[in-house]
Design a protein around this motif. Sequence first.
Motif, PDB file in Angstrom:
ATOM      1  N   ILE A 781       6.527   4.875  -2.742  1.00 20.44           N
ATOM      2  CA  ILE A 781       5.804   4.957  -1.378  1.00 20.44           C
ATOM      3  C   ILE A 781       5.442   6.437  -1.082  1.00 20.44           C
ATOM      4  N   ASP A 782       4.090   6.708  -0.939  1.00 17.79           N
ATOM      5  CA  ASP A 782       3.577   7.731  -0.886  1.00 17.79           C
ATOM      6  C   ASP A 782       2.792   7.942   0.574  1.00 17.79           C
ATOM      7  N   ILE A 783       3.077   9.259   1.122  1.00 14.83           N
ATOM      8  CA  ILE A 783       2.716   9.318   2.271  1.00 14.83           C
ATOM      9  C   ILE A 783       2.002  10.712   3.007  1.00 14.83           C
ATOM     10  N   GLN A 784       0.894  10.696   3.456  1.00 21.51           N
ATOM     11  CA  GLN A 784       0.309  11.936   4.035  1.00 21.51           C
ATOM     12  C   GLN A 784       0.228  11.596   5.482  1.00 21.51           C
ATOM     13  N   VAL A 869      -0.372   5.725   4.233  1.00 19.60           N
ATOM     14  CA  VAL A 869       0.949   5.281   3.638  1.00 19.60           C
ATOM     15  C   VAL A 869       0.558   4.364   2.571  1.00 19.60           C
ATOM     16  N   LYS A 870       0.948   4.466   1.228  1.00 20.79           N
ATOM     17  CA  LYS A 870       0.518   3.845   0.404  1.00 20.79           C
ATOM     18  C   LYS A 870       1.682   3.202  -0.581  1.00 20.79           C
ATOM     19  N   LEU A 871       1.609   2.087  -1.160  1.00 19.46           N
ATOM     20  CA  LEU A 871       2.698   1.702  -2.140  1.00 19.46           C
ATOM     21  C   LEU A 871       1.943   2.195  -3.547  1.00 19.46           C
ATOM     22  N   ARG A 872       2.314   3.527  -3.845  1.00 25.59           N
ATOM     23  CA  ARG A 872       1.703   3.915  -5.049  1.00 25.59           C
ATOM     24  C   ARG A 872       1.959   3.534  -6.328  1.00 25.59           C
ATOM     25  N   ASP A 892      15.230  -1.036 -30.387  1.00 28.23           N
ATOM     26  CA  ASP A 892      15.304  -1.248 -28.884  1.00 28.23           C
ATOM     27  C   ASP A 892      14.006  -2.175 -28.563  1.00 28.23           C
ATOM     28  N   LEU A 893      14.056  -2.853 -27.501  1.00 31.13           N
ATOM     29  CA  LEU A 893      12.863  -3.692 -27.141  1.00 31.13           C
ATOM     30  C   LEU A 893      12.836  -3.707 -25.797  1.00 31.13           C
ATOM     31  N   ARG A 894      11.599  -3.508 -25.093  1.00 29.49           N
ATOM     32  CA  ARG A 894      11.501  -3.457 -23.622  1.00 29.49           C
ATOM     33  C   ARG A 894      10.184  -4.066 -23.231  1.00 29.49           C
ATOM     34  N   LEU A 895      10.262  -4.824 -22.270  1.00 33.65           N
ATOM     35  CA  LEU A 895       8.940  -5.182 -21.808  1.00 33.65           C
ATOM     36  C   LEU A 895       8.852  -4.853 -20.015  1.00 33.65           C
ATOM     37  N   SER A 896       7.763  -4.557 -19.808  1.00 33.02           N
ATOM     38  CA  SER A 896       7.771  -3.949 -18.531  1.00 33.02           C
ATOM     39  C   SER A 896       6.367  -4.204 -17.816  1.00 33.02           C
ATOM     40  N   LEU A 897       6.229  -4.585 -16.395  1.00 35.58           N
ATOM     41  CA  LEU A 897       5.124  -4.540 -15.789  1.00 35.58           C
ATOM     42  C   LEU A 897       4.979  -3.539 -14.610  1.00 35.58           C
ATOM     43  N   VAL A 898       3.776  -2.895 -14.562  1.00 32.12           N
ATOM     44  CA  VAL A 898       3.583  -1.681 -13.910  1.00 32.12           C
ATOM     45  C   VAL A 898       2.379  -1.988 -12.911  1.00 32.12           C
ATOM     46  N   GLY A 899       2.313  -1.364 -11.681  1.00 35.88           N
ATOM     47  CA  GLY A 899       1.658  -1.726 -11.048  1.00 35.88           C
ATOM     48  C   GLY A 899       1.292  -0.257 -10.065  1.00 35.88           C
ATOM     49  N   SER A 900      -0.134   0.149  -9.857  1.00 33.43           N
ATOM     50  CA  SER A 900      -0.407   1.274  -9.210  1.00 33.43           C
ATOM     51  C   SER A 900      -1.340   0.945  -8.193  1.00 33.43           C
ATOM     52  N   ASN A 901      -1.261   2.002  -7.244  1.00 33.59           N
ATOM     53  CA  ASN A 901      -2.348   1.789  -5.869  1.00 33.59           C
ATOM     54  C   ASN A 901      -2.413   0.339  -5.406  1.00 33.59           C
ATOM     55  N   LEU A 902      -1.373  -0.386  -5.462  1.00 32.14           N
ATOM     56  CA  LEU A 902      -1.433  -1.748  -5.109  1.00 32.14           C
ATOM     57  C   LEU A 902      -1.560  -2.144  -3.560  1.00 32.14           C
ATOM     58  N   TRP A 903      -1.237  -1.133  -2.822  1.00 30.16           N
ATOM     59  CA  TRP A 903      -1.359  -1.775  -1.333  1.00 30.16           C
ATOM     60  C   TRP A 903      -1.529  -0.296  -0.451  1.00 30.16           C
ATOM     61  N   ILE A 904      -2.623  -0.304   0.051  1.00 32.95           N
ATOM     62  CA  ILE A 904      -2.759   0.800   1.197  1.00 32.95           C
ATOM     63  C   ILE A 904      -2.056   0.257   2.414  1.00 32.95           C
ATOM     64  N   ARG A 936      -6.953  -1.482  -7.398  1.00 28.49           N
ATOM     65  CA  ARG A 936      -5.626  -1.939  -7.795  1.00 28.49           C
ATOM     66  C   ARG A 936      -5.133  -2.189  -9.364  1.00 28.49           C
ATOM     67  N   ASN A 937      -4.293  -1.646  -9.863  1.00 31.21           N
ATOM     68  CA  ASN A 937      -3.987  -1.736 -11.334  1.00 31.21           C
ATOM     69  C   ASN A 937      -2.611  -2.388 -11.540  1.00 31.21           C
ATOM     70  N   ILE A 938      -3.029  -3.552 -12.425  1.00 29.60           N
ATOM     71  CA  ILE A 938      -1.707  -3.816 -13.052  1.00 29.60           C
ATOM     72  C   ILE A 938      -1.708  -4.211 -14.259  1.00 29.60           C
TER      73      ILE A 938
END
Length: 946
Positions: A781-784, A869-872, A892-904, A936-938
């Motif tokens: 969470i990013d805040i200004q 206030v953002k869910l960065r 090694d084997l990894r699977l990831s889901l990443v989201g950015s700027n999902l919610w202001i 919004r990026n996923i």
Amino acid sequence: MQIRRNTNFGGSTNVVSRGVKNLTGNNQMLIVIDGMPINNSNINSSNGAQTAGARNTYDYGNAGMDINPDDIETLNILKGAAASALYGFQAGNGVIMITTKKGKAQKGMGITISSEFGVGSVDKKTFPVYQNKYGQGYGPTYDAAGNPKGTPVGPTGAFFVIDKNGNQVVSTTDDASYGVAFDPNLSVYTWESYSPYSSKFGQKSPWVAAKNGPITFFQTAQTFNNSISFEGGSDKSNFVINYNNYKETGILPNSELKKNNASIKFNHKLTDKLSASVFANYLAQTTMGRNTTGYGGDNVAGLFRQWWGTNVDIKSQKEVFQNSGGQNISWNMADPANGNTNPKYWDNPYFTRYKNYQTDERNRFIGYGQLDYKFTDWLNATGKISTDTYSELREERKAVGSLASTFGINRLAVGSGYQKYTGMFSEQNYQVTLNFNKKITEDFSLTGLVGYNALRTRRTSTLASTDGGLIIPGIYALSNSVNPSPFPIEVEDNTAVNSVYASASVGFRDFLYLEGTVRNDAFSMLPQDDNDVNTYSVSGSYVFTKHINAPWLTFGKLRASYAENPQGSIDSYALQDVFTKFNPFGSNQLYSRPNVANNPDLHPVKTTSKELGLEMQFLDRRVGFDVSVYKSLSEDQIFPVDYSTATGNSSRYVNAGSVENKGIEVVFNVTPFKTNDFQWDINLNWSKNENTVVALSPGVDVLTIGTFQGGVSIVGTKGHAYGDILGKDYIYSADGQKVTKNGVYLQTATTNNVIGNVTPDWIGGIRNKFTYKQVSLGFLIDIQKGGDIFSLDQYYGQSSGLYTSTAGNNELGNPVRNTLANGGGVILPGVNEDGTPNTTRTPSPEVAGSIYGYNTNPQKAFVYDASYVKLREVSLTYSFPKEFITKVGLNDLRLSLVGSNLWIISKNLPDADPESGISSGNLSSGYSGGSLPTTRNIGCNLTLKF
């Protein structure tokens, strides 16, 4: 450290540590890779003379965006001046230290494959929501005698245009939405009725709001990011080879960015004493269809935010563009009722995106060769040669058939044109360092270095354009100019800096440390007898847990530092006057002095910094904090002051004034829960920086940093924090209420009123990470808090009647846009000039909505709190069990889901992102106008290691 990335496609990022120190220069942090400084410059447009807010400009991003994240092993931030002092004049704003990956000793070759796909969609909170009650038009208009120019349709007094056959026609010449109220029972001729390429040609259409508004113009962004890495090593050698292919399409049509990035790092132990290291990185990047920034011109985002007809269906614009073979058929026709179907103020947005597009490409090589020789166990030497070089090509196009607007070197209004920029940057560092690390006695240890660095930098560029338009449509070449092409703008800049530096750290019994650095930088572009600047720093630390034996206290350190360092170098073209050559007038060759005289006695801004810090960890590092307090004074600010016009100049650059920054930084970590299978970690950071322009030149109280469309400017004011926003304000009564006259607010006559400030009160962030067996979940969470921003979109968009705020009901329950005779208008809260409450409804013109825009309001009305206030970021990763990995032959084997700027989560700026802006640099905040909405990026990432 404040990181601010705007919403431009492929745009730049502003990274500032501990406040603005340089009012007119660079405040970006230095990027260093394996000890090698990297160029991170940014030019807002290929026409370097253009200012933020100008028409037809582009944000071409920072050069630092070329760094491949796959190459990064570790990243460290040097915020304090003492920590970064060893890098001298380049590091006055702090340093981002990057260490690249190196191979590990292993059997066989390790292979890592990573594949990622992401999608991005428009965050509708950052794009206008239009009112759907009224359509295209400017409301009732009147002739000189006060009679309405038409027959009113409905209670607003607005009317349609009547063609020669007596038909009602939408006022397509108006680029606003203060027209007739929508009524599905009304059928009228629209712009489609006059285009043979429209399915509605010759037909009437119901008078309703558009089914497909501009929000449907944006498309789903897509990102493809694939990489492969090879690594291996033995007891003598190791290597890493990376290749990355990246492709991104933006939310705007006809936008695409491609990168191919390859790197190799090789380390080899030649003998027991001599070893060698080589790093090479090559990047090839191409971009098409960056968005235009600034006001008007080809900025379709600005068009949608500020001037539009709510009845215009964006898919109809697409239909006629495609059916006509790419002609410029606009919704904003000049006068179709009388046969003029040419655009009036705005092109078809699809024509803009597919015909008036830009392209650019950059090819870059970063590399170094290094030799290390070990004399003894405590003494070794390093020799390094590094290079950072790139070439750029930028092309901007204006197709035949476009509305005339400013373009090219001469910045004249033309209906077509071509502009070409070519540039080259090259920087070499030649460095020799002697390093020592010795235990002097049982109690004392000594580490340090002495070194020499020779920096050689070369920049060249050529900017050329056509003049008067293109002869042959579609041929974008300088030779296709209607008039002789203007003289190109050619720049060549060769500079050299020779530096010597030393650092030493004395440790006593592993608990008391004292460190000092000194550096001298001598510049080729400064006067020969006064061409060097010095950097000093001293710091000390005390690890007091060596003397406190408490089971609850794991670690504790107290530290203090003092530093003096310059803020960058001086532009060589600020030291010596140059003449501007104009296009010939007849047989005369014309030259002119610049308005601002240069000064050979200039020297860099110097900053003096002090810092105290306390770091403590408790309960086996389950709880801890790191607190820093600092104060810096940056003196000898460079800016122009008034100068005798008898010299041919109106002002001259001088060193004068100072800027102070002081603040506190807090980092807090806690692990509330920790078991064999589950762990929850929380990291919190918070910082508050107070900036003050302590002084300017004698007699100067205000320094203009930039001016913008909408009548506002951003300035440095003596005694204030950097970044005052100036403009017209309301006139207030003695008790602070707004004063009205004849029902509307009064405003100041001048624009030199402080109506806001861009500097935030504080910034912070909270990161949570949950780990359960093979699953980890993290979010940031990013805040200004605080800071102000002026919205050009609201300034114009309310005036054009786009926003829902302009189409509500008054306290009588009637539409505010009705005429006074029909119960419309509003009574604005405030007092009359005599102090009595205002009771007058909005006067003529009787469109209550007109009170909301810039016509009757000062700029202060469009300044908003820039807090957010953002869910960065959110990331979810699953690491497959070792048993399964072994069965399928993987390491090694990894699977990831990443989201950015999902919610202001929270913001106060309506219909836009408070972080949106024109570019990076000192003017990256405080002004929002025509920016793209936030995306919004996923994404999904799969990583395999063999």
